[in-house]
Design a protein around this motif. Sequence first.
Motif, PDB file in Angstrom:
ATOM      1  N   MET A  10     147.393  59.249 110.316  1.00 50.26           N
ATOM      2  CA  MET A  10     148.520  58.641 110.974  1.00 50.26           C
ATOM      3  C   MET A  10     148.535  57.147 110.625  1.00 50.26           C
ATOM      4  N   GLU A  11     149.677  56.648 110.233  1.00 53.97           N
ATOM      5  CA  GLU A  11     149.763  55.272 109.761  1.00 53.97           C
ATOM      6  C   GLU A  11     150.232  54.298 110.825  1.00 53.97           C
ATOM      7  N   SER A  12     151.170  54.717 111.687  1.00 52.50           N
ATOM      8  CA  SER A  12     151.669  53.810 112.715  1.00 52.50           C
ATOM      9  C   SER A  12     152.056  54.607 113.959  1.00 52.50           C
ATOM     10  N   THR A  13     152.189  53.892 115.067  1.00 54.74           N
ATOM     11  CA  THR A  13     152.625  54.498 116.321  1.00 54.74           C
ATOM     12  C   THR A  13     153.309  53.433 117.165  1.00 54.74           C
ATOM     13  N   ARG A  14     153.927  53.860 118.239  1.00 56.24           N
ATOM     14  CA  ARG A  14     154.595  52.932 119.152  1.00 56.24           C
ATOM     15  C   ARG A  14     153.551  52.105 119.896  1.00 56.24           C
ATOM     16  N   VAL A  15     153.879  50.852 120.170  1.00 56.74           N
ATOM     17  CA  VAL A  15     152.925  49.978 120.832  1.00 56.74           C
ATOM     18  C   VAL A  15     152.642  50.430 122.265  1.00 56.74           C
ATOM     19  N   ASP A  16     153.634  50.946 122.989  1.00 56.51           N
ATOM     20  CA  ASP A  16     153.375  51.387 124.362  1.00 56.51           C
ATOM     21  C   ASP A  16     152.442  52.592 124.377  1.00 56.51           C
ATOM     22  N   ARG A  17     152.613  53.491 123.426  1.00 60.08           N
ATOM     23  CA  ARG A  17     151.744  54.664 123.336  1.00 60.08           C
ATOM     24  C   ARG A  17     150.325  54.248 122.968  1.00 60.08           C
ATOM     25  N   TRP A  18     150.184  53.285 122.039  1.00 67.30           N
ATOM     26  CA  TRP A  18     148.856  52.853 121.627  1.00 67.30           C
ATOM     27  C   TRP A  18     148.129  52.134 122.761  1.00 67.30           C
ATOM     28  N   LEU A  19     148.841  51.269 123.495  1.00 69.23           N
ATOM     29  CA  LEU A  19     148.219  50.565 124.619  1.00 69.23           C
ATOM     30  C   LEU A  19     147.688  51.544 125.662  1.00 69.23           C
ATOM     31  N   TRP A  20     148.446  52.600 125.909  1.00 69.57           N
ATOM     32  CA  TRP A  20     148.014  53.628 126.857  1.00 69.57           C
ATOM     33  C   TRP A  20     146.848  54.428 126.291  1.00 69.57           C
ATOM     34  N   ALA A  21     146.897  54.769 125.014  1.00 70.90           N
ATOM     35  CA  ALA A  21     145.871  55.605 124.401  1.00 70.90           C
ATOM     36  C   ALA A  21     144.511  54.910 124.352  1.00 70.90           C
ATOM     37  N   VAL A  22     144.495  53.589 124.134  1.00 70.06           N
ATOM     38  CA  VAL A  22     143.218  52.873 124.069  1.00 70.06           C
ATOM     39  C   VAL A  22     142.814  52.288 125.423  1.00 70.06           C
ATOM     40  N   ARG A  23     143.525  52.683 126.458  1.00 68.66           N
ATOM     41  CA  ARG A  23     143.182  52.361 127.844  1.00 68.66           C
ATOM     42  C   ARG A  23     143.333  50.882 128.197  1.00 68.66           C
ATOM     43  N   LEU A  24     144.260  50.182 127.556  1.00 67.00           N
ATOM     44  CA  LEU A  24     144.580  48.827 127.980  1.00 67.00           C
ATOM     45  C   LEU A  24     145.593  48.855 129.117  1.00 67.00           C
ATOM     46  N   ALA A  25     146.381  49.927 129.189  1.00 60.28           N
ATOM     47  CA  ALA A  25     147.326  50.134 130.276  1.00 60.28           C
ATOM     48  C   ALA A  25     146.966  51.429 130.982  1.00 60.28           C
ATOM     49  N   LYS A  26     147.122  51.439 132.302  1.00 59.76           N
ATOM     50  CA  LYS A  26     146.733  52.622 133.071  1.00 59.76           C
ATOM     51  C   LYS A  26     147.653  53.809 132.791  1.00 59.76           C
ATOM     52  N   THR A  27     148.943  53.542 132.653  1.00 64.18           N
ATOM     53  CA  THR A  27     149.891  54.600 132.328  1.00 64.18           C
ATOM     54  C   THR A  27     150.777  54.123 131.182  1.00 64.18           C
TER      55      THR A  27
END
Length: 121
Positions: free
Chosen positions: A1-18
């Motif tokens: 995978m080369e890129s993803t949405r920033v909101d999805r990435w922030l959630w996936a790496v646990r910087l945002a709770k949801t």
Amino acid sequence: MESTRVDRWLWAVRLAKTRADAADACRGGHVRVNDRPAKPATSVVAGDEVRVRIASTTRVVEVVQVIQKRVGAAIAATCLIDRTPAPPPEAAIPVARRERGAGRPTKRERRVLDEFRNRNG
């Protein structure tokens, strides 16, 4: 995978709770990708610098690996490099203390304590 949405990435790496919290942070102007304001759909790729302010703390991270699904904390930590600067050391604030077991303060002692607190914020 080369890129993803920033909101999805922030959630996936646990910087945002949801993911909704991540999207709200983007909409509120609290997320910057490579020093540019980011909308929730902004793409992130490996090597990007993401600056995010969530819960009154600002984190600066570098994207190492792009993921879309939420993973365990140990795996999520390998997907980013935390470049957040260390917080400045707190100045020593004098604290009003009394001897333990000294009982209630007298009226004079209360006035002195109140004056001390008002002076030192």
